[in-house]
Write a protein that holds these residues in place. Sequence first.
Motif, short mmCIF file in Angstrom:
data_model
loop_
_atom_site.label_atom_id
_atom_site.label_comp_id
_atom_site.label_asym_id
_atom_site.label_seq_id
_atom_site.Cartn_x
_atom_site.Cartn_y
_atom_site.Cartn_z
N ALA A 133 -8.35 0.74 4.22
CA ALA A 133 -9.32 0.27 3.31
C ALA A 133 -9.15 -1.32 4.12
N GLY A 134 -8.57 -1.29 5.20
CA GLY A 134 -9.28 -2.07 6.35
C GLY A 134 -10.39 -1.92 7.06
N ALA A 135 -10.58 -0.46 7.39
CA ALA A 135 -12.00 0.17 7.76
C ALA A 135 -13.20 -0.84 7.13
N VAL A 136 -12.60 -0.05 5.95
CA VAL A 136 -13.88 -0.10 4.63
C VAL A 136 -14.24 -2.13 4.34
N PHE A 137 -12.64 -2.81 4.65
CA PHE A 137 -13.23 -4.13 3.91
C PHE A 137 -14.33 -4.48 5.81
N TRP A 169 1.02 -1.08 -0.41
CA TRP A 169 0.01 -0.17 -0.31
C TRP A 169 0.66 1.32 -0.06
N ARG A 170 2.07 1.26 0.77
CA ARG A 170 3.21 1.70 1.00
C ARG A 170 2.86 3.34 1.36
N SER A 171 1.57 3.21 1.80
CA SER A 171 0.79 4.23 2.96
C SER A 171 -0.01 3.54 4.12
N VAL A 224 -8.15 -0.84 -6.37
CA VAL A 224 -7.94 -0.58 -7.24
C VAL A 224 -6.60 0.79 -6.53
N VAL A 225 -6.94 1.54 -5.96
CA VAL A 225 -5.83 2.25 -5.59
C VAL A 225 -4.26 1.68 -5.11
N GLY A 226 -4.57 0.80 -4.07
CA GLY A 226 -3.39 0.11 -4.15
C GLY A 226 -2.34 -0.38 -4.74
N GLN A 227 -2.97 -1.10 -5.68
CA GLN A 227 -2.53 -1.65 -7.03
C GLN A 227 -1.78 -0.75 -7.67
N ARG A 228 -2.25 0.15 -8.00
CA ARG A 228 -1.91 1.13 -8.67
C ARG A 228 -0.41 1.96 -7.84
N ARG A 229 -0.45 1.81 -6.70
CA ARG A 229 1.33 1.71 -5.56
C ARG A 229 1.57 0.86 -5.11
N ASP A 230 0.92 -0.10 -5.85
CA ASP A 230 1.93 -1.63 -5.75
C ASP A 230 2.56 -1.52 -6.66
N GLY A 231 2.71 -1.19 -8.08
CA GLY A 231 3.13 -0.86 -9.41
C GLY A 231 3.19 -2.68 -10.11
N ARG A 232 2.53 -3.88 -9.21
CA ARG A 232 2.29 -4.99 -9.59
C ARG A 232 1.78 -5.19 -10.93
N TRP A 233 0.68 -4.87 -10.94
CA TRP A 233 -0.53 -5.01 -11.92
C TRP A 233 -0.92 -3.94 -12.52
N ALA A 254 -13.89 -0.39 -1.59
CA ALA A 254 -13.52 -1.41 -1.54
C ALA A 254 -12.71 -1.56 -2.50
N THR A 255 -13.36 -2.17 -3.53
CA THR A 255 -13.13 -1.70 -4.81
C THR A 255 -11.97 -0.45 -5.60
N VAL A 256 -12.74 0.43 -4.84
CA VAL A 256 -11.70 1.28 -5.25
C VAL A 256 -10.14 1.33 -4.57
#
Length: 563
Positions: A119-123, A110-112, A165-174, A160-162
């Motif tokens: 994300a944990g709260a929304v999950f 997540w880098r943040s 996806v933001v986490g995936q963008r910051r991760d860089g793998r996807w 949760a989806t939003v």
Amino acid sequence: MLGDAWLWVAVEWSPPTWFRPHDGFDTPTTVALLVAALVKAAFLWLILRAPAPGPLDRRARALRRLLYLAVAYTLVLWYPIALLPDAVDAAIRLALWTAIDVLYLLVIRWRSRVLRAAAGAVFAVELAGMANELLDELDLPELGPGGVVGPVLMLAGVAATVLTVVGQRRDGRWSRGTQIAGWSSVGVYALAIPLNVLLFGRIPSGGLAISVVMDAAGLVSTVWIAATARELPVGGHRADPPPVRRRVMRIAVATAAVLPVIALIHPEQTPHLTYTGWSMGCYDRPDFGDLKPAERDAAFLCRARGTDGGVPPMFPDSLSDQQILAYGRMLCRAKDRAEQEALLKRAGSARSGWSVDPWDLVYVCPEVVGVTHPELLWSAEEREAANTAYITEANARCRDPWPRTKGVAQATANYFLFADGDPGYLVHDPRDEAGEETAERAIDELYEDNALIGAAGSAVLVGHIEDVADLCLTVKAFRTAPPPRTAGWDQVTEVPVVSRSGLLTVPEMDGGDVGAGAPMPNLAIAGKGRYRIRVYVRVGDAGEEHLVAVFPGESRRRLKLKR
């Protein structure tokens, strides 16, 4: 039909007995199924692509397996699980997504800390909604009412989806394609509500075609989940396609998304019906003066298609909005009733033998109706002010016939009767539980004996001599019987009445059309018990005038002091 059954199974991946009409699919539904077949085939190819090579740690490997299990659940496993009790289905989904959400928090970089915490709260909110659904299936106390938890769960799923996806963008793998699939799944959530609300009921075959479209569009979230699992290895995803190929893919996706909607639009020869008699916007009947010019056509359409009171609509549903508005303006210009009836007959009206009321036509031609009926142009405030002024003026013309004989309680007002005939007014105990029965008996006595007054228990019905719409009424309550004073009166009658609650009064208008135009006092000044009511009636130049004198008395005799 066998062909329709196979088409349904091939496209919807569900038994043909689910949602399949017995007389086969109509053209819009068939078109929607054919287009959905192409879209779902493309999505299925994306879902079944081989996982990207590369090393995975224990958590990432577990997440990949669970994500593929979620994909399998959406595509295949949902059917056998649907044969089990609903509580089992809810428990499986809760367990599956609890594990996936926890691993999302651990695997995605997540880098943040703030983003991870959000994300944990929304999950957690999303999982709480699923838990509430499980509690509902088990008939256990829920976390909250379904009308509140349902929307919260939907919003939590979107959030949760939003965040994922933001986490995936910051991760860089996807890859960008995976992220686009994630954002597209959010778009499907946003599209679902307006598509169902705005198009349902306006397209042929109703919700069946829409369900096909939404089912195909909803598969994009499964594409995203599969792509998330496929690209989990570090550096394992393929490079983004070149710009030209990306443009081609965007055009293809846009075409597949737009074509079903275009195919479901009505042909021009089919009338567009904005309002019917059952439309929600037609339940309110605002005054003309309260409507903006753009709203008046809609008000006329509501009345033209309304079936209030069980009457047929003014115009058939085969006419479009513009045709009905055009006929309405022609009705305004009609010279007489016969011409209006001819226009209605030409339009195919089920009530062509009727004329059209000006309070309906005022919405399409106020400049015509307002000349002869200016009151129809008023707003609710203006109408209320005019009505108040009318009542005040009517009350002002009524005078106390016994100004020097003051009662303990008294009032003088105009009493408004039904314009098309009213037996009279009541002097009664409104709190008596048997009040309706005694009022009916009083009416029967009034008509059977052809008398001016009908008395029964706690109700006295006073009739009127002339065929009038209103009369001047004065009521006075005394502690003892006043002198007869019959001179100057046409009729004087005295009858018994009982107050079981300590209340005797005359009905007031209270916002209606019938009743006294001013507040009426309690005439049972001695509380509960028996009273005598003496009614004086006369007709003069000022109209019909009544004086009602009430005083305590045990006598049950009926006296005619003057006939």
